[in-house]
Design a protein around this motif. Structure first.
Motif, short mmCIF file in Angstrom:
data_model
loop_
_atom_site.label_atom_id
_atom_site.label_comp_id
_atom_site.label_asym_id
_atom_site.label_seq_id
_atom_site.Cartn_x
_atom_site.Cartn_y
_atom_site.Cartn_z
N ASN A 1 0.78 -1.24 0.00
CA ASN A 1 0.00 0.00 0.00
C ASN A 1 0.81 1.29 0.00
N GLN A 2 2.12 1.17 -0.04
CA GLN A 2 2.95 2.36 -0.06
C GLN A 2 3.91 2.27 -1.23
N SER A 3 4.71 3.32 -1.41
CA SER A 3 5.68 3.29 -2.50
C SER A 3 7.09 3.13 -1.96
N VAL A 4 7.98 2.67 -2.82
CA VAL A 4 9.40 2.50 -2.46
C VAL A 4 10.24 2.91 -3.67
N LEU A 5 11.35 3.58 -3.39
CA LEU A 5 12.25 4.05 -4.45
C LEU A 5 13.66 3.58 -4.15
N LEU A 6 14.34 3.07 -5.19
CA LEU A 6 15.71 2.57 -5.02
C LEU A 6 16.63 3.27 -6.01
N HIS A 7 17.74 3.80 -5.48
CA HIS A 7 18.76 4.45 -6.30
C HIS A 7 20.12 3.92 -5.92
N ARG A 8 21.01 3.83 -6.90
CA ARG A 8 22.39 3.47 -6.58
C ARG A 8 23.22 4.74 -6.45
N GLU A 9 24.08 4.78 -5.43
CA GLU A 9 24.99 5.91 -5.24
C GLU A 9 26.43 5.42 -5.37
N ALA A 10 27.38 6.33 -5.19
CA ALA A 10 28.79 5.95 -5.24
C ALA A 10 29.15 5.10 -4.02
N ASP A 11 30.28 4.42 -4.07
CA ASP A 11 30.83 3.63 -2.94
C ASP A 11 29.93 2.47 -2.53
N ASN A 12 29.19 1.87 -3.45
CA ASN A 12 28.28 0.76 -3.10
C ASN A 12 27.23 1.16 -2.06
N VAL A 13 26.89 2.41 -2.05
CA VAL A 13 25.80 2.87 -1.19
C VAL A 13 24.52 2.88 -2.02
#
Lengths: 94, 590
Positions: free
Chosen positions: B230-242
């Protein structure tokens, strides 16, 4: 934005050039405005649609939607197109 | 504090002016990405800048993340794009899922042959570090850390600030006070200026986690995923495997409770499955507002970035638009300080950037309303769009999980000259448009007439990019004319520029674009413009310049120092260029 003719489910009527098939690709436009990004015209419509329901109760919203469907159906007019639209909207609820 | 990043600690000597009042032409408050960009831009123009920041390090924790193509182009002009692209994670594709099904996919860079990708993800502290590295190369830029503005007064002509330091206070009389002190802007508050808009009743959890994962470098957005119903989720890749994970929480949760690791870790485990080991790097819970100040310019005090306008994070329109504010303001303030433009030119900063802020607020508000429907019927339409999107293309176009930052077309700007009647360009490079990039190569046409085929020596350097030749100052981009009459137009333009150069410090150059297949004779000329030092020649390597700008021989564009188009003509005329140039500098009566 222009109509993507490939997006039609079937072809146009050869004699009248009237579309006899449902347009399923994005088709929103506003001759009064210049859009620089592809999503903007559709987003304009969507915002206007949601805004039209602001302050309506659930039953008022139902009634509003019913009137809207009837008005748009008459605007389309073509029975073959409307029947395709009815079928397209009848996809199973998840 | 973070396992992947060590915060630098900045200090500076005790200011010699403690207890005194000094005077400076330009003071910028806030050494975030916006303040730093503006300071670098002005310092590159040899304008002395004093940059104040109340902290002693770069941005702490999880803040700005996505830097859009236009921002990278600006950072390139400022000399900071290289390390940002090298360290950051480039991406162009975004995927949107409903439950477990992909319903929509977008590509931020559908066109080939641009120098920069659609987006680079990089933690804000790295961006600031790289901007600082550039800033430290500029001798007329002075940064003072732990220098906090505690009082401000202004009149029509100037402002005065009181600056508190660990060693005592001093005052600065500023001809221009540029305010980039963030969303809570103490200076905005001290001056009692309003900022108005909408508060959204929703909370989001940000978790930055360190993990080795082989997810592609794409933006993934879920509506109603099984691991967070019932909610949203967002995934992003950053530098340094974060990895940045953003969970929608709804309004009725306790933010303090949600930040606790025992609450956060199970959420992430549910999302990633049992195979991914991860460490928490940073956790916060945020809410947001979409709002802006009525005016960004208040006489000698000018606001930019979050201090002037705020958006929801969906669309990455915060830091990106702030850096575009700096890009818009820099050359205008420089022109005013040099005396080559009236002060009213700065009102066009206000007009253009409030237009941009409205566009950003509109788009980020729409995304937010789609992600968090405000009524049952709005939710019904949203869910219907997502459902239809699995079958019908038009509905995919309505799925709105964020319209990512793109530059504003300042089509209505008073600085534009309108197209001449009857002149039609099959190009979106209208007056007000941000200039499109394209691959080019510098060439060096020779002066004297000679054998065909030897006319233009191609510079041996690797291919470079059109935008590298635009910006900084004004540029007249001309498609190499074919006939002698049109070449005479180019020569008279070059002569006018030469005379102008003695009187006006605002840099103006000519860029002559040569078609790849041009006849040898085209680039040979005994003409004046070839001998003039402020004329560059480039070869349109892949035909993209001619295509994107719909150039025909003799067509010309006038391009502002911030790489926005301000005029274009089918046939170059020095008189028209001169009039458009004066107009673009705010001399509107001409």
């Amino acid at each position: 934005m222009t109509t993507n003719r490939d997006a039609r489910i079937s072809t146009e009527d050869k004699e009248t050039n009237e579309p006899v098939s449902l347009i399923t690709e994005s088709h929103f436009s506003d001759p009064q405005k210049t859009y620089f990004y592809g999503y903007s015209a559709g987003d304009d419509f969507y915002e206007a649609l949601i805004a039209a329901h602001a302050n309506l109760s659930e039953s008022e919203s139902h009634a509003f939607n019913a009137r809207l469907v009837l008005i748009l159906a008459n605007h389309i007019g073509s029975l073959p197109v409307l029947k395709q639209a009815l079928r397209a909207a009848a996809i199973e609820d998840k | 504090m973070l396992s992947t990043y060590t915060y630098p600690q900045f200090s500076n000597p005790r200011p010699a002016e403690v207890g005194q009042t000094i005077q400076r032409p330009v003071v910028i408050v806030g050494a975030g990405p916006v303040g730093l960009s503006c300071a670098i831009d002005l310092a590159q123009r040899d304008i002395p800048v004093l940059l104040l920041d109340d902290d002693n390090t770069v941005s702490v924790g999880s803040r700005g993340l996505c830097y859009a193509k236009r921002t990278l182009e600006i950072l390139n002009r400022l000399g900071a794009a290289g390390p940002v692209c090298d360290k950051g994670v480039s991406w162009n594709v975004g995927r949107t899922f409903l439950a477990e099904h992909e319903v929509y996919r977008f590509d931020l860079l559908p066109q080939p042959d641009h120098q920069f990708p659609g987006m680079v993800n990089l933690q804000q502290y790295y961006l600031e570090e790289y901007l600082l590295r550039r800033a430290q190369q500029l001798s007329c830029l002075e940064i003072r850390w732990q220098n906090k503005v505690v009082a401000v007064t202004r009149d029509e002509a100037s402002s005065e600030i009181e600056v508190q330091t660990p060693d005592g206070s001093y005052h600065v009389l500023c001809d221009w006070l540029l305010v980039a002190d963030g969303a809570r802007s103490p200076i905005r508050r001290m001056l009692g200026l309003d900022i108005e808009g909408r508060v959204f009743q929703d909370r989001f959890l940000i978790a930055d986690v360190v993990m080795k994962a082989d997810f592609p470098a794409e933006r993934w957005f879920w509506f109603d995923p099984p691991f967070h119903p019932n909610q949203s989720v967002l995934l992003h890749r950053e530098a340094d495997n974060v990895w940045r994970i953003d969970f929608q929480l709804g309004w009725n949760v306790d933010p303090e409770e949600e930040k606790k690791p025992e609450k956060v870790i199970p959420r992430i485990q549910a999302m990633l499955g049992p195979d991914h080991a991860f460490d928490l790097e940073w956790v916060s819970v945020y809410t947001f507002q979409c709002r802006r100040m009525t005016q960004f310019r208040h006489g000698p005090v000018i606001f930019m970035g979050d201090a002037a306008h705020q958006v929801s994070p969906f669309g990455a329109r915060g830091a990106n638009s702030g850096i575009q504010d700096a890009d818009n303001l820099g050359w205008k303030l420089a022109a005013v300080l040099a005396g080559s433009a009236p002060q009213s030119l700065l009102d066009t900063y206000d007009a253009e950037r409030t237009q941009a802020a409205d566009e950003n607020i509109l788009n980020s508000t729409r995304s937010t309303d789609f992600i968090t429907p405000k009524s049952p019927v709005s939710r019904l339409f949203r869910d219907s769009v997502l459902q239809l999107a699995q079958h019908l293309g038009f509905a995919r176009g309505l799925v709105n999980s964020g319209r990512l930052s793109v530059p504003t077309f300042h089509a209505d700007s008073v600085l534009n000259s309108t197209d001449l009647p009857g002149e039609v360009f099959a190009s979106r490079m209208i007056p007000g448009a941000p200039a499109d990039d394209a691959p080019v190569r510098r060439i060096v046409p020779s002066l004297a007439s000679h054998a065909p085929g030897e006319s233009a020596a191609v510079d041996a350097a690797s291919p470079d990019w059109l935008l590298g030749y635009l910006g900084g100052g004004f540029v007249v981009m001309v498609a190499m004319p074919e006939d002698a009459e049109a070449q005479e137009g180019l020569d008279s333009l070059a002569r006018w520029m030469q005379s102008l150069h003695k009187t006006a410090p605002m840099n103006l150059r000519i860029l002559v674009v040569h078609a790849q297949d041009a006849s040898a004779g085209q680039a040979t000329s005994t003409a004046d413009h070839l001998a003039f030092p402020l004329v560059d020649h480039v070869l349109d390597l892949k035909g993209r310049v001619i295509e994107r700008y719909d150039l025909t021989p003799g067509s010309a564009y006038l391009i502002r120092p911030d790489q926005h188009i301000c005029a274009r003509w089918r046939n170059l005329s020095a008189l028209q260029v001169e009039a458009a140039y004066r107009r673009a500098l705010g001399h509107l009566s001409h």
